[in-house]
Design a protein around this motif. Structure first.
Motif, mmCIF file in Angstrom:
data_model
loop_
_atom_site.group_PDB
_atom_site.id
_atom_site.type_symbol
_atom_site.label_atom_id
_atom_site.label_comp_id
_atom_site.label_asym_id
_atom_site.label_seq_id
_atom_site.Cartn_x
_atom_site.Cartn_y
_atom_site.Cartn_z
ATOM 1 N N ARG A 6 0.919 -1.025 0.111
ATOM 2 C CA ARG A 6 0.117 -0.034 -0.047
ATOM 3 C C ARG A 6 1.042 0.974 0.075
ATOM 4 N NH1 ARG A 6 -1.362 0.736 4.619
ATOM 5 N NH2 ARG A 6 -0.059 -1.106 5.568
ATOM 6 N N PRO A 7 0.554 2.254 -0.579
ATOM 7 C CA PRO A 7 0.979 3.753 -0.628
ATOM 8 C C PRO A 7 1.549 4.110 0.727
ATOM 9 C CG PRO A 7 -0.626 3.730 -2.211
ATOM 10 C CD PRO A 7 -0.687 2.403 -1.520
ATOM 11 N N ALA A 8 0.641 3.872 1.715
ATOM 12 C CA ALA A 8 1.154 4.458 3.082
ATOM 13 C C ALA A 8 2.074 3.652 3.926
ATOM 14 C CB ALA A 8 -0.341 4.820 3.919
ATOM 15 N N ALA A 9 2.373 2.395 3.461
ATOM 16 C CA ALA A 9 3.230 1.502 4.145
ATOM 17 C C ALA A 9 4.494 2.081 4.409
ATOM 18 C CB ALA A 9 2.991 0.120 3.747
ATOM 19 N N ARG A 10 5.272 1.581 5.471
ATOM 20 C CA ARG A 10 6.780 2.307 5.646
ATOM 21 C C ARG A 10 7.175 1.094 6.339
ATOM 22 N NH1 ARG A 10 7.029 5.782 10.117
ATOM 23 N NH2 ARG A 10 8.482 6.914 8.973
ATOM 24 N N HIS A 11 8.748 0.933 6.320
ATOM 25 C CA HIS A 11 9.274 -0.083 7.091
ATOM 26 C C HIS A 11 10.732 0.294 7.121
ATOM 27 C CE1 HIS A 11 10.254 -3.994 8.388
ATOM 28 N NE2 HIS A 11 11.323 -4.018 7.512
ATOM 29 N N PRO A 12 11.430 0.236 8.343
ATOM 30 C CA PRO A 12 12.840 0.464 8.693
ATOM 31 C C PRO A 12 13.800 -0.520 8.133
ATOM 32 C CG PRO A 12 11.836 -0.470 10.671
ATOM 33 C CD PRO A 12 10.909 -0.366 9.572
ATOM 34 N N GLU A 13 14.829 -0.100 7.632
ATOM 35 C CA GLU A 13 15.935 -1.112 7.154
ATOM 36 C C GLU A 13 17.147 -0.574 7.384
ATOM 37 O OE1 GLU A 13 17.082 -4.387 6.698
ATOM 38 O OE2 GLU A 13 15.266 -4.486 5.425
ATOM 39 N N MET A 14 18.199 -1.417 8.160
ATOM 40 C CA MET A 14 19.351 -0.999 8.347
ATOM 41 C C MET A 14 20.310 -0.749 7.012
ATOM 42 S SD MET A 14 19.908 -1.079 11.640
ATOM 43 C CE MET A 14 21.840 -1.117 11.865
ATOM 44 N N VAL A 15 20.939 0.513 7.076
ATOM 45 C CA VAL A 15 21.492 0.804 5.598
ATOM 46 C C VAL A 15 22.679 -0.056 5.166
ATOM 47 C CG1 VAL A 15 20.956 3.266 6.190
ATOM 48 C CG2 VAL A 15 23.166 2.475 6.715
ATOM 49 N N ASP A 16 23.237 -0.829 6.043
ATOM 50 C CA ASP A 16 24.214 -1.859 5.620
ATOM 51 C C ASP A 16 23.484 -3.157 4.978
ATOM 52 O OD1 ASP A 16 23.266 -2.682 7.708
ATOM 53 O OD2 ASP A 16 25.364 -3.325 8.735
ATOM 54 N N THR A 17 22.295 -3.256 4.951
ATOM 55 C CA THR A 17 21.629 -4.765 4.745
ATOM 56 C C THR A 17 21.091 -4.546 3.168
ATOM 57 O OG1 THR A 17 20.770 -4.723 6.881
ATOM 58 C CG2 THR A 17 19.570 -6.150 5.419
ATOM 59 N N ALA A 18 21.629 -5.470 2.725
ATOM 60 C CA ALA A 18 20.960 -5.882 1.593
ATOM 61 C C ALA A 18 19.982 -7.301 1.402
ATOM 62 C CB ALA A 18 22.070 -6.186 0.387
ATOM 63 N N THR A 19 19.039 -7.470 0.408
ATOM 64 C CA THR A 19 18.207 -8.611 0.894
ATOM 65 C C THR A 19 17.866 -8.942 -0.608
ATOM 66 O OG1 THR A 19 16.213 -7.805 0.905
ATOM 67 C CG2 THR A 19 17.237 -7.771 3.010
ATOM 68 N N SER A 20 16.997 -10.145 -0.838
ATOM 69 C CA SER A 20 16.620 -10.488 -2.077
ATOM 70 C C SER A 20 15.046 -9.749 -2.469
ATOM 71 C CB SER A 20 16.420 -12.078 -2.226
ATOM 72 O OG SER A 20 15.681 -12.554 -1.169
ATOM 73 N N HIS A 21 14.807 -8.943 -1.632
ATOM 74 C CA HIS A 21 13.609 -8.187 -1.985
ATOM 75 C C HIS A 21 13.424 -6.554 -1.878
ATOM 76 C CE1 HIS A 21 12.725 -7.521 2.361
ATOM 77 N NE2 HIS A 21 11.783 -7.877 2.253
ATOM 78 N N ILE A 22 14.834 -6.231 -1.972
ATOM 79 C CA ILE A 22 15.114 -4.728 -1.560
ATOM 80 C C ILE A 22 15.746 -4.222 -2.953
ATOM 81 C CG2 ILE A 22 16.136 -2.740 -0.395
ATOM 82 C CD1 ILE A 22 15.652 -4.435 2.106
ATOM 83 N N GLY A 23 15.009 -3.062 -3.689
ATOM 84 C CA GLY A 23 15.690 -2.496 -4.726
ATOM 85 C C GLY A 23 15.422 -0.912 -4.517
ATOM 86 N N PHE A 24 15.251 -0.085 -5.689
ATOM 87 C CA PHE A 24 15.291 1.053 -5.508
ATOM 88 C C PHE A 24 14.987 1.960 -6.844
ATOM 89 C CE2 PHE A 24 19.499 0.738 -7.280
ATOM 90 C CZ PHE A 24 19.712 1.904 -7.789
ATOM 91 N N ARG A 25 14.649 3.087 -6.755
ATOM 92 C CA ARG A 25 14.419 3.911 -8.293
ATOM 93 C C ARG A 25 14.765 5.339 -7.593
ATOM 94 N NH1 ARG A 25 8.662 3.343 -10.606
ATOM 95 N NH2 ARG A 25 8.592 1.361 -9.065
ATOM 96 N N CYS A 26 14.837 6.217 -8.675
ATOM 97 C CA CYS A 26 15.579 7.544 -8.718
ATOM 98 C C CYS A 26 14.530 8.594 -8.926
ATOM 99 C CB CYS A 26 16.863 7.653 -9.368
ATOM 100 S SG CYS A 26 18.241 6.406 -8.851
ATOM 101 N N VAL A 27 15.098 9.934 -8.588
ATOM 102 C CA VAL A 27 14.042 11.103 -9.010
ATOM 103 C C VAL A 27 15.001 12.008 -9.398
ATOM 104 C CG1 VAL A 27 12.188 10.239 -7.413
ATOM 105 C CG2 VAL A 27 14.240 12.068 -6.405
ATOM 106 N N VAL A 28 14.415 13.272 -10.145
ATOM 107 C CA VAL A 28 15.068 14.510 -10.361
ATOM 108 C C VAL A 28 14.166 15.321 -10.051
ATOM 109 C CG1 VAL A 28 16.262 15.954 -12.216
ATOM 110 C CG2 VAL A 28 16.762 13.480 -12.132
ATOM 111 N N ARG A 29 14.585 16.335 -8.968
ATOM 112 C CA ARG A 29 13.580 17.326 -8.751
ATOM 113 C C ARG A 29 13.403 18.451 -9.674
ATOM 114 N NH1 ARG A 29 15.989 15.187 -4.227
ATOM 115 N NH2 ARG A 29 14.609 13.593 -3.135
ATOM 116 N N ALA A 30 12.291 18.865 -9.926
ATOM 117 C CA ALA A 30 12.315 20.080 -10.730
ATOM 118 C C ALA A 30 13.087 21.213 -10.224
ATOM 119 C CB ALA A 30 10.846 20.420 -10.743
ATOM 120 N N GLY A 31 13.894 21.808 -11.178
ATOM 121 C CA GLY A 31 14.728 22.962 -11.084
ATOM 122 C C GLY A 31 16.108 22.562 -10.651
ATOM 123 N N SER A 32 16.505 21.260 -10.483
ATOM 124 C CA SER A 32 17.637 20.905 -10.018
ATOM 125 C C SER A 32 18.485 20.444 -10.923
ATOM 126 C CB SER A 32 17.803 19.596 -8.978
ATOM 127 O OG SER A 32 17.037 18.358 -9.715
#
Length: 310
Positions: free
Chosen positions: A284-310
């Motif tokens: 769900r969009p509202a869902a959130r979860h904490p993750e240690m920054v040194d942790t990698a798993t088989s279900h964590i990825g990412f995507r990027c943004v570019v903010r308008a004006g940057s």
């Protein structure tokens, strides 16, 4: 990338998990966002261009991890293994296993790589926060904030618990890659996928974004706090709107004088293919979860943004 126009929305939920509350009005400026999670194909181009080594490919230094068990000082990461029978779902150790040799090229362990598994157009996984940040910097982009991610995931729908409306599977339609059945032992695979699915398998939302919900969790810039930031009331009792919130402050053992030390927790958004009705209803969009920054798993990825004006 696709452009997400700025606007104001109601962030959070009061129907599922306490860390999603309270409901609050938030505004974000317009930004460009990757149409899909970063794929293995895209991440491979980054590796080829830079020679970057991911966190999961580096053996942990015992000095950074007091109490490390003998023999654990080898490169690897966490891999989900389905259980054969029902287990205690309060103990993630029943299905998460540290696999030596697991990394972005070998997301399930050293015995098969993304080429053999046919995963070039699947989201890259086994990504720690520093890896996502390094890719974003190379690409001239940034990681989204929690507010930007949730705003984009909602696709302009206001007051809906799911990214597409009020029902998880309207008329039985599978609109995202999540776990159907009893987690972690019985996946009915009604959507056709046991683990990750190729990007663009499911319909895009109204902003033209794919896989904002489920498939893989995605890193955001924000440090984790149990209670999200809320606007202070103005004189007279009315409540103002949060503008472009940037998330929690660094807490715990993080030392600002040593920012390269891999400790602290960031907010993940979107849920994953392991979210199920009986466990972790975070597709769900509202869902959130904490993750240690040194942790990698088989279900964590990412995507990027570019903010308008940057």
């Amino acid at each position: 990338m696709v452009f997400v126009p700025g606007g104001t929305f109601t962030m959070g939920s009061e129907l599922f998990y306490p860390e999603e509350a309270p409901l609050r009005r938030v505004s974000v400026d317009g930004f460009w966002m990757d149409e899909t999670p970063v794929t293995n194909r895209q991440f491979a181009r980054f590796i080829e261009a830079t020679g970057y080594t991911t966190v999961a490919e580096i053996a942990p230094d015992p000095k950074d991890y007091p109490g490390m068990l003998p023999g654990m000082d080898k490169a690897g990461s966490l891999v989900f293994r389905k259980t054969a029978t029902p287990v205690d779902t309060s103990n993630p150790g029943n299905w998460w296993h540290f696999e030596f040799g697991a990394d972005w090229r070998h997301p399930l362990g050293p015995d098969a790589d993304i080429e053999a598994l046919g995963l070039w157009d699947h989201p890259v996984v086994q990504i720690a926060y520093a890896d996502a940040e390094a890719y974003a910097k190379w690409a001239g982009k940034d990681l989204p904030t929690e507010a930007e991610y949730e705003y984009a995931a909602r696709g302009g729908l206001e007051g809906k618990e799911y990214a597409w409306g009020d029902e998880l599977a309207p008329d039985g339609a599978m609109l995202a890659n999540y776990w159907q059945g009893l987690f972690p032992f019985a996946n009915q695979c009604l959507d056709g996928w046991e683990r990750t699915s190729p990007v663009r398998t499911y319909p895009a939302n109204a902003y033209g974004l794919y896989d904002m919900i489920a498939n893989t969790w995605e890193w955001t810039q924000d440090w984790w706090t149990e209670m999200p930031e809320v606007a202070k009331k103005k004189p007279g009792g009315s409540c103002c709107t949060l503008s472009n919130p940037r998330g929690g402050k660094i807490k715990g053992s993080f030392d600002p004088a040593q920012p390269d030390v891999r400790i602290g927790r960031k907010v993940l958004k979107g849920g994953s293919h392991l979210c199920a009705a009986n466990y972790c209803q975070r597709y769900r969009p509202a869902a959130r979860h904490p993750e240690m920054v040194d942790t990698a798993t088989s279900h964590i990825g990412f995507r990027c943004v570019v903010r308008a004006g940057s």
